[in-house]
Design an enzyme around this catalytic site. Structure first.
Site, PDB file in Angstrom:
ATOM      1  CB  CYS A   1      -2.219   0.429   0.656  1.00 39.17           C
ATOM      2  SG  CYS A   1      -3.526   0.309   1.893  1.00 39.17           S
TER       3      CYS A   1
ATOM      4  CB  CYS B   1       7.003   6.219   4.565  1.00 38.66           C
ATOM      5  SG  CYS B   1       5.566   6.871   3.697  1.00 38.66           S
TER       6      CYS B   1
ATOM      7  CG  ASP C   1      -3.784   1.937  -4.697  1.00 40.10           C
ATOM      8  OD1 ASP C   1      -2.857   1.881  -3.872  1.00 40.10           O
ATOM      9  OD2 ASP C   1      -4.346   2.995  -5.010  1.00 40.10           O
TER      10      ASP C   1
END
Length: 825
Positions: A221, A367, A253
């Site tokens: 990704c 994240c 992606d």
């Protein structure tokens, strides 16, 4: 008449007039000659004016309101509060109770700016020297009162001091006049690819991959490309002098627009070892020849299956680890964001494990702070992989990086209800809350027990990290859903605790207040043996819905489109502000209601077959084309290749045949060069029917020129690929002194008679018209060896009728002039 129109009508009037000024009327037809608007345009204006209601008189100003001469009230700052966020992470025990205030305080502060130097760029030593000797001293003297003495420092855990931390945010960097010159420096160096502006924690996952010179690497990704760029730096740093690395990176992606951004950002690297693909990560093709092809293909020297030595699985996530950078997250955050992405994350990670070679390493990262997106995914991955995969302990790697171990106990929230196991979930919610979200499912050993009224876990007794110095703390209170449990009480209950089957404490969680950063989660996995048949057959998760319904997640999610341009060319856009972490998994709105995969045959338009092998040459016979993506064609025009070799004197040791590709079926405008490793992937892809949807590959090396000057070669060199081919060029080279080189780059075009060095002017005039290379001759360096030196400075030029013209972009010209000024004063 205009004064009688409402603001809405006035706005529409401006749009109509603007449309007319562009040469179009409301109906889309051309305007008449002489500039007069067409009939439809005039009628539209008349109708607009006739039916527009009058503007009501302005209301009188309220008492105490500011007059026209006074400044308007400033914009209110964003509200950095979210009660649900605080409740959720207090329950999950992301940090200890006594740290909570410090944790929340840092989350509300702006994120410091950070950047990384590209050690593969030609001038990286100059950049390091400038940072140390010029900017570091000036910034400490200019902004030390606001930001302390260490206004700019290298990140202590990043190898070779190539990453730097600034004690001010990106907003301060843009607004503070004292930082203006430094900000301009960062923007320019980023534009030409010498540095990458990237969040510090985003730099961490690639460092745990342990990349080697011959590795095949997949970034599942990849957009917007900061980590991909970092991986490319690693493989080019490890190459032998003057040779292309044997490694390659495939950057993938789902969203084609984000692929365009990825291509734009990675083009700054000018590498022949990159392929950009456009697939849903959970459906990335296997490209295997093992079952579908005849025995003639089963040559042990040939690539038979697309497998990778290293895989970066930085999955789409809720992104709450970026809350310091994206303040809008405070308003939007809810616990359902992580729940909706959990299955997609597991599917992507399982696909990664299936594509990983035995003995290979995969890094899973997000994240996000949420254990449902982190530890729960790793636990399910280990559960499904059996003994084929292990979770590595990498605590000894990057010892100066402050990190905390993963959690072993967490809860799942759904509609404001908390659950400790899947059995507690109501029947009508089992279709959205799955067993894999919990620390332990019925198929594994229970990893928790109950001590009194408080559930504890044996792994909670492990110290966080030696960086936190928990061993030196005399008292440790564990906050268990608001109940404070002392270490003594925990020790009394440990005899009844069953150890977790999975050592999730080997995962890493980076929290913001430990080292003034964002938040990140990282897990490093090692593949010990092949997956068994049932695991390979379908890596997608299946969950029971009630007693007789099964939902199978095999579909590719429909991405949320972003306002990125679909055509991005090198150095035409400023990418200095691009960072690697974005909200909601970098702009992809992903959920369980996903769209049918475009990787299936239904979206593939079969035009012709693909590449067939004829001896040692790749002959283009057939080509598979994906909708919206031009085919990759191997250039096999011998006349073109020989004319290029002859014109520039390219040595036979530099292979061109089979390494040149184009996207143009006829009269290729641009020719790209690919490394041997990329060439092998293209050959495999051709044999399996073009399963890879390739958006970009290689480095642009030749371009068809448009000059009317008589030239035996229809192509000129591209500055992007010059450094790669320069050591093998023996013709069309001019050597210029520092003075002549500087003047040529500065003025872009100089006539033969105006060179101060008459000998150089005569040599330029003696060349036949066409492309040439001008090399900077420094000091007493020998001409026969200067082109083989990677530090050599050279530019692509065009020898016209009476001039030498530099064919380099403005940003690259500026870069060259600055380097020469720095070197020669």
């Amino acid at each position: 008449m205009l004064a009688a129109r409402t603001p809405v009508s006035l706005s529409l009037h401006h749009r109509i007039v603007a449309g007319g000024h562009r040469g179009r009327c409301v109906g889309g037809s051309q305007r008449r000659r002489g500039g007069a608007p067409c009939r439809q345009f005039t009628q539209a204006l008349q109708s607009l004016w006739r039916h527009s209601p009058p503007i009501p008189p302005p209301a009188p100003p309220a008492a105490g309101a500011a007059t026209s001469g006074e400044a308007e009230p400033s914009r209110q700052p964003p509200v950095l509060e979210n009660a649900a966020f605080e409740e959720y992470y207090k329950v999950q025990q992301i940090v200890r109770e006594e740290e909570w205030d410090a944790f929340m305080s840092v989350l509300r502060k702006p994120l410091p700016a950070t950047f990384r130097i590209n050690a593969c760029c030609q001038f990286y030593k100059d950049i390091c020297s400038k940072l140390e000797n010029e900017f570091r001293r000036s910034l400490e003297s200019e902004v030390s009162d606001m930001h302390g003495e260490d206004a700019i420092t290298p990140l202590p855990w990043y190898p070779c001091s190539l990453a730097w931390h600034l004690n001010f945010s990106r907003k301060e960097l843009r607004k503070n006049q004292a930082l203006e010159s430094f900000h301009e420096f960062l923007k320019h160096e980023s534009e030409v690819g010498n540095i990458t502006r990237q969040e510090a924690v985003s730099m961490v996952p690639p460092l745990f991959l342990n990349v080697q010179p011959d590795h095949h690497i997949l970034d599942m990704c990849a957009a917007p490309g900061s980590k991909t760029f970092q991986l490319l730096e690693m493989i080019h740093q490890s190459k032998e002098l003057g040779l292309l690395p044997g490694a390659l990176v495939i950057a993938n992606d789902l969203n084609m627009r984000r692929c365009d951004l990825l291509i734009h950002n990675t083009k700054r690297m000018c590498t022949a070892n990159l392929i950009v693909t456009n697939h849903g990560a959970e459906n990335f093709p296997y490209c295997s020849l093992a079952k579908d092809c005849s025995g003639s293909y089963k040559d042990p020297c040939k690539l038979q299956k697309l497998e990778f030595d290293r895989i970066l699985c930085d999955v789409p996530c809720s992104g709450d680890g970026t809350i310091r950078k994206g303040h809008d997250m405070w308003r939007k955050w809810n616990s359902g964001m992580g729940n909706q992405l959990h299955l997609l994350q597991v599917n992507i990670a399982m696909r990664g494990i299936a594509l990983l070679k035995v003995g290979g390493r995969m890094v899973y990262s997000t994240c996000s702070l949420n254990p449902v997106e982190n530890e729960a995914v790793i636990a399910e991955l280990l559960r499904r992989s059996g003994n084929s995969v292990e979770l590595l302990d990498v605590s000894s790697e990057l010892p100066e990086l402050v990190r905390r171990p993963g959690l072993s106990t967490w809860k799942v929230q759904d509609r404001e209800s908390w659950f400790q196991s899947h059995d507690e979930v109501p029947h009508n919610r089992k279709n959205v809350v799955f067993p894999s979200m919990f620390p332990a499912s019925n198929s594994t050993e229970e990893s928790h027990t109950v001590c009194g009224d408080v559930e504890v876990n044996i792994n909670n007794m492990n110290s966080f990290s030696r960086n936190i110095n928990i061993e030196e703390t005399s008292k440790l209170n564990q906050d268990m859903d608001g109940v404070s449990v002392s270490p003594t009480k925990i020790l009394e209950c440990t005899s009844n605790i069953v150890s977790s089957k999975f050592p999730l404490h080997r995962c890493m969680r980076i929290v913001p207040h430990d080292q003034n950063s964002g938040a990140f989660f990282i897990a490093v996995l090692h593949k010990l043996s092949p997956l068994n048949g049932s695991q390979i057959k379908d890596t997608k998760i299946q969950h029971r819905l009630g007693t007789d319904r099964t939902i199978q997640f095999q579909k590719e999610p429909k991405p949320e489109t972003r306002p990125y341009e679909t055509t991005l060319t090198r150095r035409q856009h400023n990418v200095s502000e691009v960072d690697d972490t974005e909200v909601l998994g970098r702009g992809q709105k992903l959920g369980t209601d996903s769209q049918t995969s475009k990787d299936k045959n239904s979206s593939e338009v079969e035009i012709v077959s693909i590449l067939a092998e004829s001896g040692d040459r790749m002959e283009l016979q057939k080509q598979s084309r994906w909708e919206g993506v031009d085919p990759v064609l191997v250039l096999n025009d011998e006349a073109v290749i020989k004319s290029i070799q002859s014109f520039f004197g390219i040595k036979e040791s530099f292979p061109l045949e089979g390494h040149l590709v184009t996207r143009s079926p006829d009269n290729a405008r641009r020719i790209y060069y690919v490394s041997k490793s990329v060439k092998e992937i293209l050959e495999l892809n051709s044999k399996v029917g073009g399963q890879l949807k390739i958006a970009s590959l290689g480095v642009k090396m030749f371009e068809r020129h448009r000059s009317k000057d008589p030239c035996p070669c229809a192509y000129r060199l591209s500055y992007d690929g010059l450094s790669l081919v320069l050591p093998s060029i023996s013709k069309r080279i001019l050597y210029a002194s520092a003075l002549e080189f500087h003047r040529l780059v500065q003025y872009r075009s100089i006539s033969f008679a105006h060179f101060t060095d008459t000998r150089f002017g005569e040599q330029a005039a003696s060349l036949t018209p066409g492309c040439c290379v001008v090399v900077l001759l420094e000091g007493n360096r020998r001409v026969d060896s200067i082109c083989k030196d990677p530090s050599t400075i050279a530019v692509v030029c065009w020898r016209g009728k009476g001039t030498i013209n530099v064919m380099v972009s403005p940003s690259d010209r500026k870069d060259l002039l600055e380097r020469m000024a720095y070197r020669f004063g």
